[in-house]
Design an enzyme around this catalytic site. Structure first.
Site, PDB file in Angstrom:
ATOM      1  N   GLU A 273     -23.864   8.008  23.759  1.00  0.00           N
ATOM      2  CA  GLU A 273     -23.064  10.028  24.411  1.00  0.00           C
ATOM      3  C   GLU A 273     -22.190  10.117  22.803  1.00  0.00           C
ATOM      4  O   GLU A 273     -21.497  10.849  22.210  1.00  0.00           O
ATOM      5  CB  GLU A 273     -21.476   9.708  25.092  1.00  0.00           C
ATOM      6  CG  GLU A 273     -21.084   7.468  23.679  1.00  0.00           C
ATOM      7  CD  GLU A 273     -19.884   7.475  25.378  1.00  0.00           C
ATOM      8  OE1 GLU A 273     -19.900   7.350  26.874  1.00  0.00           O
ATOM      9  OE2 GLU A 273     -18.875   6.950  24.702  1.00  0.00           O
ATOM     10  N   PRO A 274     -24.000  10.496  22.273  1.00  0.00           N
ATOM     11  CA  PRO A 274     -24.269  11.470  21.122  1.00  0.00           C
ATOM     12  C   PRO A 274     -23.282  12.626  21.203  1.00  0.00           C
ATOM     13  O   PRO A 274     -23.100  14.147  22.013  1.00  0.00           O
ATOM     14  CB  PRO A 274     -25.010  11.929  20.586  1.00  0.00           C
ATOM     15  CG  PRO A 274     -25.984  11.875  21.952  1.00  0.00           C
ATOM     16  CD  PRO A 274     -25.337  10.781  22.888  1.00  0.00           C
ATOM     17  N   GLY A 275     -22.103  13.196  19.971  1.00  0.00           N
ATOM     18  CA  GLY A 275     -21.590  13.964  19.674  1.00  0.00           C
ATOM     19  C   GLY A 275     -22.229  14.741  18.695  1.00  0.00           C
ATOM     20  O   GLY A 275     -23.270  15.822  18.337  1.00  0.00           O
TER      21      GLY A 275
ATOM     22  N   TYR B 282     -17.405  19.107  16.121  1.00  0.00           N
ATOM     23  CA  TYR B 282     -15.630  18.937  16.054  1.00  0.00           C
ATOM     24  C   TYR B 282     -15.214  20.285  15.096  1.00  0.00           C
ATOM     25  O   TYR B 282     -14.006  19.936  14.024  1.00  0.00           O
ATOM     26  CB  TYR B 282     -15.373  17.673  15.078  1.00  0.00           C
ATOM     27  CG  TYR B 282     -16.265  16.460  16.348  1.00  0.00           C
ATOM     28  CD1 TYR B 282     -15.326  16.422  17.642  1.00  0.00           C
ATOM     29  CD2 TYR B 282     -17.196  15.963  15.671  1.00  0.00           C
ATOM     30  CE1 TYR B 282     -15.767  14.817  18.473  1.00  0.00           C
ATOM     31  CE2 TYR B 282     -17.531  14.882  16.677  1.00  0.00           C
ATOM     32  CZ  TYR B 282     -16.863  14.243  18.081  1.00  0.00           C
ATOM     33  OH  TYR B 282     -17.647  13.912  18.461  1.00  0.00           O
TER      34      TYR B 282
ATOM     35  N   CYS C 184      -1.508  29.902   5.391  1.00  0.00           N
ATOM     36  CA  CYS C 184      -0.201  29.606   4.196  1.00  0.00           C
ATOM     37  C   CYS C 184       0.218  27.871   4.762  1.00  0.00           C
ATOM     38  O   CYS C 184       1.116  27.178   5.068  1.00  0.00           O
ATOM     39  CB  CYS C 184       1.387  30.206   4.785  1.00  0.00           C
ATOM     40  SG  CYS C 184       1.283  32.234   4.971  1.00  0.00           S
ATOM     41  N   GLU C 185      -0.682  27.114   3.647  1.00  0.00           N
ATOM     42  CA  GLU C 185      -0.503  25.712   4.195  1.00  0.00           C
ATOM     43  C   GLU C 185      -1.895  25.341   2.773  1.00  0.00           C
ATOM     44  O   GLU C 185      -2.738  26.298   2.375  1.00  0.00           O
ATOM     45  CB  GLU C 185      -1.384  25.567   4.973  1.00  0.00           C
ATOM     46  CG  GLU C 185      -1.113  24.321   5.639  1.00  0.00           C
ATOM     47  CD  GLU C 185       0.819  24.559   6.365  1.00  0.00           C
ATOM     48  OE1 GLU C 185       1.650  22.844   5.812  1.00  0.00           O
ATOM     49  OE2 GLU C 185       0.426  24.517   7.409  1.00  0.00           O
TER      50      GLU C 185
ATOM     51  N   GLY D 292     -21.697   7.497  17.342  1.00  0.00           N
ATOM     52  CA  GLY D 292     -21.978   7.133  15.852  1.00  0.00           C
ATOM     53  C   GLY D 292     -22.736   7.277  14.935  1.00  0.00           C
ATOM     54  O   GLY D 292     -22.517   6.734  13.844  1.00  0.00           O
TER      55      GLY D 292
ATOM     56  N   TYR E 163     -10.571  15.173   7.754  1.00  0.00           N
ATOM     57  CA  TYR E 163     -11.277  13.222   7.233  1.00  0.00           C
ATOM     58  C   TYR E 163     -11.724  13.562   5.545  1.00  0.00           C
ATOM     59  O   TYR E 163     -12.252  13.274   5.752  1.00  0.00           O
ATOM     60  CB  TYR E 163     -12.985  13.773   8.701  1.00  0.00           C
ATOM     61  CG  TYR E 163     -11.794  13.762   9.800  1.00  0.00           C
ATOM     62  CD1 TYR E 163     -11.294  12.635  10.564  1.00  0.00           C
ATOM     63  CD2 TYR E 163     -12.025  14.723  10.832  1.00  0.00           C
ATOM     64  CE1 TYR E 163     -10.872  12.680  11.542  1.00  0.00           C
ATOM     65  CE2 TYR E 163     -12.474  14.521  12.137  1.00  0.00           C
ATOM     66  CZ  TYR E 163     -11.384  13.702  12.725  1.00  0.00           C
ATOM     67  OH  TYR E 163     -11.194  13.708  14.452  1.00  0.00           O
TER      68      TYR E 163
HETATM   69  C1  LIG Z   1     -16.245  11.608  20.454  1.00  0.00           C
HETATM   70  C2  LIG Z   1     -17.015  10.280  21.071  1.00  0.00           C
HETATM   71  C3  LIG Z   1     -18.264   9.989  21.031  1.00  0.00           C
HETATM   72  C4  LIG Z   1     -19.122  11.621  20.000  1.00  0.00           C
HETATM   73  O1  LIG Z   1     -18.690  10.949  19.135  1.00  0.00           O
HETATM   74  P1  LIG Z   1     -20.317  11.463  18.076  1.00  0.00           P
HETATM   75  O2  LIG Z   1     -19.860  10.649  16.991  1.00  0.00           O
HETATM   76  O3  LIG Z   1     -19.655  12.823  18.141  1.00  0.00           O
HETATM   77  O4  LIG Z   1     -21.243  11.121  18.528  1.00  0.00           O
HETATM   78  C5  LIG Z   1     -18.910   9.016  22.388  1.00  0.00           C
HETATM   79  N1  LIG Z   1     -18.165   8.295  23.154  1.00  0.00           N
HETATM   80  C6  LIG Z   1     -16.568   8.817  22.967  1.00  0.00           C
HETATM   81  C7  LIG Z   1     -15.773   7.317  24.479  1.00  0.00           C
HETATM   82  C8  LIG Z   1     -16.090   9.171  22.283  1.00  0.00           C
HETATM   83  O5  LIG Z   1     -14.902   9.306  22.257  1.00  0.00           O
END
Ligand SMILES: *Cc1c(COP(=O)(O)O)cnc(C)c1O
Length: 401
Positions: free
Chosen positions: A259-261, A356, A328-329, A218, A302
């Site tokens: 668990e950062p994305g 994403y 076309c949207e 997050g 979003y």
């Molecule tokens: C998507 C997700 C994340 C990554 O979230 P970010 O906002 O991209 O850091 C981490 N843990 C879980 C379980 C997720 O589904």
């Protein structure tokens, strides 16, 4: 990355194309681990769904990262990229028991987020270590699309159901080795996160054989000027202190996991598109690019505001544009955006295009998904080819009519 380098990539690889700067991914990874250097055992599990290209996963592996996966396919991608199963956590939501069993058989860490599966899995495999995903019911941010910790969320097992969890664990004698939460996609306020962490610590006290506590993710990164971002350094200091205190109380050094994305890959990415048409209407000037929500859906899904720069004319005078796509949207990327003067054929670069973006792309309008390029060690490496007409037809079955 500078405009000239990006422009050259668009020339060499065509448009639209996604470009990722490995240096930025590495520096974000280091920032995060540095922020928690006062904790003995820290584990970063990169969230594969943000950007799942195998070459990016290999880069993560080289940094010492683990993986957070949400599907069996992501588990397989991770293993293909060279991750050992112990370095993969599998955190699905609403998937079948069969899929969870499959993941467990591969040896990855299972994370369960509902009582039904917990009871069934625990009964069948009491010896397999399992992590439990808790919903602490903490609102992170104001947008319900990205708040997964609140009361009506489908994610996690409610903290109010702890007694039921404990009953299942006692009855099945299953082995709970981790506690997890993932409250939402944007931590706007560190205190809110710390508050949720306290709930997690309280929950953790119910289990005597824990090895790790996973705080999910997050972390917010800035998208546009003036955006607040999570102050990782301050956050690291505060949570580390509390975590170390908790470990003392618990009587064991646990691993602190994240668990950062977005935090790792968002800012590393650029999406390069070409302006097909500049269209004046009675009310605005549209810049129509060779893309749409088939390639980048975040602005429409979003309301995300990706900064857009005209890398073909970075010094030109600024004018107002509405940047839209070619499908076309209604696919508006930006409204009334101040951009350096645009001429047809110019290349526009979208910033924060690492997380994403490609991973949510589709073939809508029977368009090809873009190519992906990794900028690494001063060179552009093609890491995914642009699709072709064969890809559109690949799984279609023509019947005789
Ligand atoms: C998507 C997700 C994340 C990554 O979230 P970010 O906002 O991209 O850091 C981490 N843990 C879980 C379980 C997720 O589904």
């Amino acid at each position: 990355m500078n405009s000239r380098t990006l422009l050259q990539i668009a020339v060499d690889h065509g448009s639209p194309v996604y470009v990722y700067n490995s240096e930025k991914i590495v520096s974000q990874y280091k920032r995060l681990t540095n922020a928690f250097n006062k904790v003995k055992q820290v584990k970063i599990n990169y969230a594969v769904k943000a950007l799942s290209n195998v070459s990016v996963l290999k880069l993560m592996n080289s940094l010492g990262s683990g993986l957070d996966t949400v599907s069996i396919q992501e588990v397989k991608l991770g293993m293909l990229a060279g991750f050992s199963p112990e370095n993969i956590i599998y955190t699905p939501n609403g998937v079948s028991l069969e899929e969870i069993e499959h993941a467990a058989s591969l040896g990855v860490q299972i994370n369960i987020d509902n009582l039904s599966i917990l009871e069934q899995f625990g009964t069948k495999f009491p010896k397999t270590p399992v992590c439990i995903r808790i919903n602490p019911h903490v609102m992170a941010g104001g947008n319900t699309n990205i708040s997964v910790g609140h009361i009506d969320s489908k994610f996690g097992i409610s903290i109010h159901q702890i007694p039921h969890i404990l009953r299942i664990v006692e009855n099945t004698k299953m082995n709970i080795n981790g506690i997890h939460m993932h409250t939402g996609s944007d931590i706007l306020d560190i205190d809110v996160f710390l508050y949720a962490s306290e709930i997690l610590f309280e929950t953790a006290k119910n289990f005597s054989d824990l090895e790790f506590i996973d705080f999910g993710s997050g972390f917010k990164v800035p998208y546009k000027e003036g955006d607040i971002e999570t102050n990782i350094e301050e956050f690291g200091k505060k949570l580390s202190k509390r975590f170390n205190e908790f470990c003392k109380e618990y009587g064991k050094d646990l691993t602190l996991a994240f668990e950062p994305g977005k935090f790792l890959v968002s800012e590393a990415g650029y999406f390069l598109t070409k302006v097909n048409v500049v269209k004046q209407t009675t009310s605005t000037v549209f810049a129509q690019i060779d893309s749409g929500f088939n390639h980048l859906i975040r602005p429409m899904l979003y309301g995300s505001q990706h900064e857009i720069i005209n890398i073909s004319n970075p010094k030109g005078r600024e004018r107002f544009y509405s940047v839209v796509g070619y499908i076309c949207e209604t696919d508006t990327f930006a409204n009334n955006r101040r951009i350096n003067e645009i001429t047809e054929g110019d290349i526009l670069a979208f910033k924060n295009a690492g997380a994403y973006c490609y991973s949510m792309a589709s073939n809508y309008n029977s368009r090809y998904r873009p190519a992906e390029v990794l900028w690494h060690d001063g060179k552009a490496h093609l890491i995914r080819k642009r699709e072709t007409f064969d890809d559109i037809l690949k799984n279609q079955v023509e019947i005789a009519l």
